[in-house]
Design an enzyme around this catalytic site. Structure first.
Site: not given
Length: 357
Positions: A320-322
């Site tokens: 996640g987190e980009g």
């Protein structure tokens, strides 16, 4: 309360796309020899409205963070307190997204939309990370609506405002990131409700659930879908009932980027759910999107296929987190470089040939 979607937005420039395709076909290579790089370069040209496209010098990821009420109900292998730690690490430049973004010159901003705790630190503008907090955590979505309709609308407006800020400051390409223990549960529920799918089809292991945990998570999502029922037909109601404030803010961010004509790279299953809702609320948004990577979460592949987005990478990433989308940025930049710098075959053939000895 029904929220009718607005009129479809203007797509990337089809004439510029065609010009870029002709330019690509005339370059010094066999037709299609650079595969999907050619399409990506044409897409960026169309989004910018110019051929060849400008270099992507200003790429930004905004990480929308929040806690989730379902995290207290066995849907994650990690406790909710991890959200606070990771958001603080993003703000301090020490999280996974910072490491990957730093390697590629991508700017990172964290926005606390619904974290349970107050997060120390400030963003690039000097504002506190929690300056725009909508609420603290969300409700457990299998028991009651995750947030109110008013909170969902406020969060969407917040995300739109953040997109406007980043674009006004020069962003050429945007990425939406996420932090929030338990957030694969609302993402899967939103994708299931959007496409009329059963919980078992969309539910994945998230942060690493064992078989018993996966079964419990699947049952929880099924209960949530049954609880909401036909109300899920309205996308804003669906977002409030099964989503969260941080996901809703990211939906507004995706919509805001597309409406302002700035392309956006979708990350994993959380961003795929956000893109799904953005397209439902604002038809035409998906034309401004490309998928950075394929998450192992089953709902991700489903949503991307329905949106018509083929992942650039498939590395098994699930942080996640980009991070997956940022990892794909060098490939998008490569596509732009090819469009800009590869000579036309006719120009090379027309040059005088060196004399033979």
């Amino acid at each position: 309360m029904s929220t009718a979607p607005p009129a479809p937005i203007t797509p990337p420039d089809a004439l510029v796309y065609a010009e870029a395709r002709s330019r690509s076909d005339a370059q010094a290579k066999p037709l299609g020899a650079l595969g999907r790089l050619e399409e990506l370069g044409c897409w960026i040209a169309a989004c910018q409205g110019v051929c060849p496209p400008e270099p992507l010098d200003d790429v930004r990821v905004v990480v929308f963070a929040g806690d989730h009420g379902v995290s207290e109900h066995g849907v994650s292998a990690y406790p909710a307190a991890v959200t606070t730690a990771i958001v603080a690490a993003v703000a301090a430049g020490r999280a996974g997204i910072n490491a990957i973004a730093g390697a590629h010159g991508v700017r990172v901003r964290a926005v606390d939309v619904a974290c349970r705790d107050d997060i120390p630190g400030s963003d690039a503008s000097g504002a506190p990370i929690g300056a725009h907090k909508i609420r603290r955590s969300s409700e457990p979505l299998h028991l009651r609506d995750a947030i109110t309709l008013a909170e969902a609308q406020a969060a969407v407006a917040l995300g739109d405002a953040v997109a406007a800020q980043e674009i006004a400051d020069g962003a050429q390409l945007l990425i939406v990131g996420d932090v929030g223990i338990g957030n694969t549960t609302p993402a899967a529920a939103l994708i299931a409700a959007s496409y009329g799918l059963p919980a078992a089809t969309v539910t994945g292991r998230g942060t690493g659930l064992d078989d018993a945990g996966l079964a419990a998570k699947t049952e929880l999502i099924a209960t949530a879908l049954t609880r909401v029922g036909d109300r899920a037909a309205d996308p804003m109601t669906r977002l409030a009932a099964l989503g969260s404030a941080d996901l809703a803010a990211a939906v507004g961010f995706v919509m805001g980027a597309a409406r302002r004509g700035v392309p956006l790279i979708v990350d994993g299953v959380i961003a795929a759910a956000e893109a799904t809702l953005a397209e439902a609320l604002q038809p035409g948004t998906a034309a401004w999107l490309r998928a950075g990577h394929l998450s192992p979460e089953p709902a991700c592949a489903i949503a991307l296929e329905r949106l018509g987005l083929e992942p650039i990478l498939a590395l098994g990433m699930r942080l996640g987190e980009g991070t997956g989308a940022v990892t794909a940025v060098p490939i998008v930049r490569t596509a732009v470089a090819v469009q800009r710098d590869l000579a036309a075959l006719a120009d090379l053939v027309a040059q005088p040939q060196p004399a033979r000895a």
